[in-house]
Design a protein around this motif. Sequence first.
Motif, mmCIF file in Angstrom:
data_model
loop_
_atom_site.group_PDB
_atom_site.id
_atom_site.type_symbol
_atom_site.label_atom_id
_atom_site.label_comp_id
_atom_site.label_asym_id
_atom_site.label_seq_id
_atom_site.Cartn_x
_atom_site.Cartn_y
_atom_site.Cartn_z
ATOM 1 N N ASP A 8 64.099 46.037 51.223
ATOM 2 C CA ASP A 8 64.598 46.551 49.947
ATOM 3 C C ASP A 8 64.817 45.467 48.893
ATOM 4 O O ASP A 8 64.565 45.684 47.705
ATOM 5 C CB ASP A 8 65.930 47.286 50.155
ATOM 6 N N SER A 9 65.336 44.323 49.305
ATOM 7 C CA SER A 9 65.751 43.308 48.345
ATOM 8 C C SER A 9 64.690 42.241 48.110
ATOM 9 O O SER A 9 64.964 41.232 47.458
ATOM 10 C CB SER A 9 67.050 42.646 48.818
ATOM 11 N N ALA A 10 63.494 42.443 48.618
ATOM 12 C CA ALA A 10 62.436 41.439 48.463
ATOM 13 C C ALA A 10 62.070 41.246 46.994
ATOM 14 O O ALA A 10 62.037 42.199 46.215
ATOM 15 C CB ALA A 10 61.198 41.850 49.250
ATOM 16 N N GLU A 11 61.793 39.994 46.631
ATOM 17 C CA GLU A 11 61.153 39.726 45.352
ATOM 18 C C GLU A 11 59.668 40.059 45.502
ATOM 19 O O GLU A 11 59.136 40.100 46.619
ATOM 20 C CB GLU A 11 61.332 38.268 44.956
ATOM 21 N N ASN A 12 59.008 40.263 44.360
ATOM 22 C CA ASN A 12 57.628 40.725 44.433
ATOM 23 C C ASN A 12 56.695 39.856 43.606
ATOM 24 O O ASN A 12 57.059 39.386 42.521
ATOM 25 C CB ASN A 12 57.530 42.172 43.936
ATOM 26 N N ALA A 13 55.484 39.673 44.137
ATOM 27 C CA ALA A 13 54.429 38.960 43.426
ATOM 28 C C ALA A 13 53.156 39.790 43.517
ATOM 29 O O ALA A 13 52.949 40.514 44.499
ATOM 30 C CB ALA A 13 54.208 37.578 44.035
ATOM 31 N N PHE A 14 52.311 39.673 42.492
ATOM 32 C CA PHE A 14 51.050 40.408 42.482
ATOM 33 C C PHE A 14 49.950 39.478 42.002
ATOM 34 O O PHE A 14 50.157 38.659 41.102
ATOM 35 C CB PHE A 14 51.134 41.631 41.568
ATOM 36 N N ILE A 15 48.778 39.630 42.601
ATOM 37 C CA ILE A 15 47.646 38.789 42.246
ATOM 38 C C ILE A 15 46.363 39.613 42.320
ATOM 39 O O ILE A 15 46.234 40.491 43.184
ATOM 40 C CB ILE A 15 47.574 37.560 43.185
ATOM 41 N N SER A 16 45.454 39.374 41.404
ATOM 42 C CA SER A 16 44.155 40.040 41.469
ATOM 43 C C SER A 16 43.143 39.073 42.057
ATOM 44 O O SER A 16 43.063 37.915 41.639
ATOM 45 C CB SER A 16 43.695 40.487 40.079
ATOM 46 N N ALA A 17 42.404 39.534 43.047
ATOM 47 C CA ALA A 17 41.342 38.725 43.655
ATOM 48 C C ALA A 17 40.199 39.670 43.986
ATOM 49 O O ALA A 17 40.409 40.701 44.629
ATOM 50 C CB ALA A 17 41.854 38.022 44.909
ATOM 51 N N TYR A 18 39.013 39.343 43.533
ATOM 52 C CA TYR A 18 37.887 40.234 43.800
ATOM 53 C C TYR A 18 36.623 39.420 44.067
ATOM 54 O O TYR A 18 36.525 38.238 43.708
ATOM 55 C CB TYR A 18 37.662 41.197 42.632
ATOM 56 N N ARG A 19 35.666 40.091 44.697
ATOM 57 C CA ARG A 19 34.389 39.448 44.992
ATOM 58 C C ARG A 19 33.490 39.480 43.762
ATOM 59 O O ARG A 19 33.258 40.539 43.191
ATOM 60 C CB ARG A 19 33.674 40.175 46.139
ATOM 61 N N HIS A 20 32.996 38.325 43.375
ATOM 62 C CA HIS A 20 32.022 38.247 42.285
ATOM 63 C C HIS A 20 30.660 37.911 42.891
ATOM 64 O O HIS A 20 30.443 36.824 43.425
ATOM 65 C CB HIS A 20 32.417 37.170 41.281
ATOM 66 N N HIS A 21 29.748 38.883 42.830
ATOM 67 C CA HIS A 21 28.415 38.705 43.392
ATOM 68 C C HIS A 21 27.492 38.099 42.342
ATOM 69 O O HIS A 21 27.477 38.525 41.192
ATOM 70 C CB HIS A 21 27.855 40.046 43.867
ATOM 71 N N LYS A 22 26.728 37.134 42.748
ATOM 72 C CA LYS A 22 25.766 36.505 41.848
ATOM 73 C C LYS A 22 24.419 37.204 41.995
ATOM 74 O O LYS A 22 24.356 38.405 42.187
ATOM 75 C CB LYS A 22 25.687 35.012 42.153
ATOM 76 N N GLU A 23 23.330 36.446 41.912
ATOM 77 C CA GLU A 23 22.015 37.068 41.983
ATOM 78 C C GLU A 23 21.787 37.761 43.325
ATOM 79 O O GLU A 23 21.274 38.873 43.389
ATOM 80 C CB GLU A 23 20.922 36.021 41.761
ATOM 81 N N ASN A 24 22.188 37.102 44.401
ATOM 82 C CA ASN A 24 22.024 37.654 45.739
ATOM 83 C C ASN A 24 23.257 38.468 46.099
ATOM 84 O O ASN A 24 24.355 37.916 46.180
ATOM 85 C CB ASN A 24 21.818 36.521 46.750
ATOM 86 N N PRO A 25 23.129 39.777 46.317
ATOM 87 C CA PRO A 25 24.320 40.605 46.593
ATOM 88 C C PRO A 25 25.037 40.233 47.887
ATOM 89 O O PRO A 25 26.161 40.654 48.118
ATOM 90 C CB PRO A 25 23.737 42.030 46.665
#
Length: 219
Positions: free
Chosen positions: A95-112
């Motif tokens: 209940d009392s936890a502090e929170n963090a959020f981050i965006s991380a995603y796969r970026h595909h180049k020419e070769n999928p």
Amino acid sequence: MHIHNLSKGNSVLNTFISEIRDYSIQTDRMRFRRNIERIGEVLGYEMSKSFDFTTQSIKTPLGESKIELHNNDIVLCSILRAGVPLHNGLLNYFDSAENAFISAYRHHKENPENFEIIVEYLACPSLENKTLILADPMLATGQSMVATFEALKPFGAPKDIHLVSVIGAKAGVDYVGKHFNKETHLWIAAIDERLNDKGYIIPGLGDAGDLAFGEKLQH
């Protein structure tokens, strides 16, 4: 790294895992999100057994009761967007936890089949001497988990680190094991044997973010 694979024992967790994998059930987005949330609650409960506890006195209407309560200073960090239901499940128990959020995603180049992990958004409190819980439902290659932790390092050195995933691949588990210190704990509901040539877990369950929130346009 200490690996806690909950699939090694039978429990009600099996039901939740079966439903998020089942193609005929997982298409119900509300149910999918709720099952991920429930899995987060189970993983959080098991994780809490490893925390530090101290004796505290509680006054009741009829007297006094002594009980052991954990005293970990928790920061819960989830990887957007797929991590939101898992985050909610863990937060239900801490209940009392502090929170963090981050965006991380796969970026595909020419070769999928080749990709890099891009981190764009990060909001985080101080991590200095705290208990960091890093949550990502799918531990496929492990690169997102490692990239996220690297992005968090400027916020301080945690006292201890807990990684939380719903389903992982053996290759991903091995990868994070090489990049986190040996005292790190991994709490995971199931570990599958392999990845396909695009880096997705087999048999896995598909794209957790799409199943929870709908398909996204690629850019």
